[in-house]
Design an enzyme around this catalytic site. Structure first.
Site, PDB file in Angstrom:
ATOM      1  CG  ASP A  20     -11.079 -26.807   0.704  1.00  0.00           C
ATOM      2  OD1 ASP A  20     -12.082 -27.189   0.064  1.00  0.00           O
ATOM      3  OD2 ASP A  20     -10.846 -25.607   0.959  1.00  0.00           O
ATOM      4  CG  ASN A  68     -19.431 -28.403   3.885  1.00  0.00           C
ATOM      5  OD1 ASN A  68     -18.578 -29.166   4.323  1.00  0.00           O
ATOM      6  ND2 ASN A  68     -19.087 -27.253   3.288  1.00  0.00           N
TER       7      ASN A  68
HETATM    8  C1  IPE Z   1     -14.156 -27.032   4.838  1.00  0.00           C
HETATM    9  O1  IPE Z   1     -14.094 -26.901   3.470  1.00  0.00           O
HETATM   10  C2  IPE Z   1     -14.981 -28.203   5.211  1.00  0.00           C
HETATM   11  C3  IPE Z   1     -14.489 -29.514   4.768  1.00  0.00           C
HETATM   12  C4  IPE Z   1     -13.340 -29.780   4.239  1.00  0.00           C
HETATM   13  C5  IPE Z   1     -15.390 -30.584   5.020  1.00  0.00           C
HETATM   14  P1  IPE Z   1     -15.028 -25.879   2.693  1.00  0.00           P
HETATM   15  O2  IPE Z   1     -14.577 -25.894   1.283  1.00  0.00           O
HETATM   16  O3  IPE Z   1     -16.453 -26.213   2.936  1.00  0.00           O
HETATM   17  O4  IPE Z   1     -14.697 -24.512   3.415  1.00  0.00           O
HETATM   18  P2  IPE Z   1     -14.970 -23.015   2.966  1.00  0.00           P
HETATM   19  O5  IPE Z   1     -16.452 -22.888   2.855  1.00  0.00           O
HETATM   20  O6  IPE Z   1     -14.285 -22.823   1.654  1.00  0.00           O
HETATM   21  O7  IPE Z   1     -14.376 -22.180   4.040  1.00  0.00           O
HETATM   22  C1  IPE Z   2     -13.788 -30.470   0.054  1.00  0.00           C
HETATM   23  O1  IPE Z   2     -13.740 -30.080  -1.272  1.00  0.00           O
HETATM   24  C2  IPE Z   2     -14.831 -31.523   0.324  1.00  0.00           C
HETATM   25  C3  IPE Z   2     -15.978 -31.067   1.111  1.00  0.00           C
HETATM   26  C4  IPE Z   2     -16.141 -29.906   1.643  1.00  0.00           C
HETATM   27  C5  IPE Z   2     -17.045 -32.034   1.290  1.00  0.00           C
HETATM   28  P1  IPE Z   2     -14.686 -28.929  -1.800  1.00  0.00           P
HETATM   29  O2  IPE Z   2     -15.979 -29.542  -2.205  1.00  0.00           O
HETATM   30  O3  IPE Z   2     -14.787 -27.839  -0.808  1.00  0.00           O
HETATM   31  O4  IPE Z   2     -13.913 -28.445  -3.097  1.00  0.00           O
HETATM   32  P2  IPE Z   2     -13.659 -26.936  -3.549  1.00  0.00           P
HETATM   33  O5  IPE Z   2     -13.135 -26.206  -2.369  1.00  0.00           O
HETATM   34  O6  IPE Z   2     -14.967 -26.398  -3.982  1.00  0.00           O
HETATM   35  O7  IPE Z   2     -12.684 -27.053  -4.655  1.00  0.00           O
HETATM   36 MG    MG Z   3     -13.787 -26.112  -0.445  1.00  0.00          MG
END
Ligand code: IPE
Ligand code: IPE
Ligand code: MG
Length: 250
Positions: A20, A68
């Site tokens: 993340d 997502n």
């Molecule tokens: C969790 O991260 C999913 C992945 C790392 C693929 P998110 O960034 O999507 O999670 P939330 O929505 O903040 O909980």
């Molecule tokens: C994790 O990074 C990658 C995926 C969920 C695909 P994020 O895209 O959630 O990045 P933040 O949490 O918005 O910084």
């Molecule tokens: Mg995230």
């Protein structure tokens, strides 16, 4: 010698990672979110090679959750393109290193092209005997338990099992990754302390490690730090990162 106290059996067998913080990492550099996703790929590479060197049995990486899809269409599209290009470029290397790649999740929603890449990657590496790498894509812990429940219900309908005979192990055998040990260590980057519908059943007893660094910054030293933390929690003695590093093969 302190080294003699630490053996490979004390390391986690199965590490799961919620990768993340790509978006925030990019934003902090004045770049679009996709820049973070692209840089996240090199952190994936580092994590895989460091885990393999440590002799970890399985690593499961959360790449795309069932939630997502709610992201803006162009970000989802770019992530899909990134999966396709990474699968194309990396699989041969994984295969050469005897690593086994599997995609875990409901892949039926992906484009035909991506589904073909996935099938090809899984086939190519299927008989490799080294570390198992699970990429969780369109995965959700609730989805996993639901699909297992459906399959148990089908067995009941066929008369193969009676409802009163359903045990935890009955459900467990239909969950994804049922052939692997349950997760010992969960790592989540970016400072968020939640599971976000990642593996639920398989993490029932996992130690949970949260680090504030963003995913694109995660490297071998970060993995060693997490594993050191795990060993010290599990075994309650003062093992050092140096000792973990000493277990790595070159
Ligand atoms: C969790 O991260 C999913 C992945 C790392 C693929 P998110 O960034 O999507 O999670 P939330 O929505 O903040 O909980
Ligand atoms: C994790 O990074 C990658 C995926 C969920 C695909 P994020 O895209 O959630 O990045 P933040 O949490 O918005 O910084
Ligand atoms: Mg995230």
């Amino acid at each position: 010698m302190p080294n003699s106290q630490l053996s490979p059996e004390q390391l986690p067998q199965h590490i799961a990672i919620i990768m993340d913080g790509n978006g925030r990492w990019a934003k902090a550099r004045g770049k679009p979110r996709v820049f973070g996703h692209k840089n996240g790929v090199s952190a994936v590479r580092k994590t895989i090679s460091s885990s393999a060197k440590l002799g970890i049995k399985a690593v499961t990486l959360f790449a795309f959750s069932s939630e997502n899809w709610r992201r803006p269409e162009d970000e989802v599209g770019i992530l899909m393109e990134l999966f396709i290009s990474v699968l194309s470029t990396e699989v041969k290397k994984l295969h050469k290193n005897n690593l086994r790649l599997r995609i875990i999740g409901d892949t039926s929603r992906f484009s035909r092209r991506l589904q073909e890449k996935i099938a090809h990657a899984e086939e190519m590496t299927a008989s490799n005997t080294g570390m198992v790498i699970n990429i969780a894509a369109n995965y959700g812990g609730k989805w996993d338990i639901t699909q297992a429940a459906k399959r148990v219900a089908e067995d009941v309908k066929r008369g193969q099992i009676a409802p009163e005979d359903i045990e935890e192990s009955t459900i467990a055998q239909y969950l994804t990754m049922s052939d692997l040990p349950e997760v010992d260590l969960l790592i989540r980057t970016s400072g968020e302390c939640r599971i976000s519908n990642f593996m639920l059943w398989q993490m029932a007893y996992a130690e949970m490690y949260f680090t504030p660094i963003f995913w694109p910054e995660f490297d071998e030293a970060s993995l060693i730090e997490a594993v050191t933390w795990y060993v010290n929690r599990e075994r309650r003695f003062g093992c050092t990162g140096e000792q973990i590093k000493a277990l790595m093969e070159d």
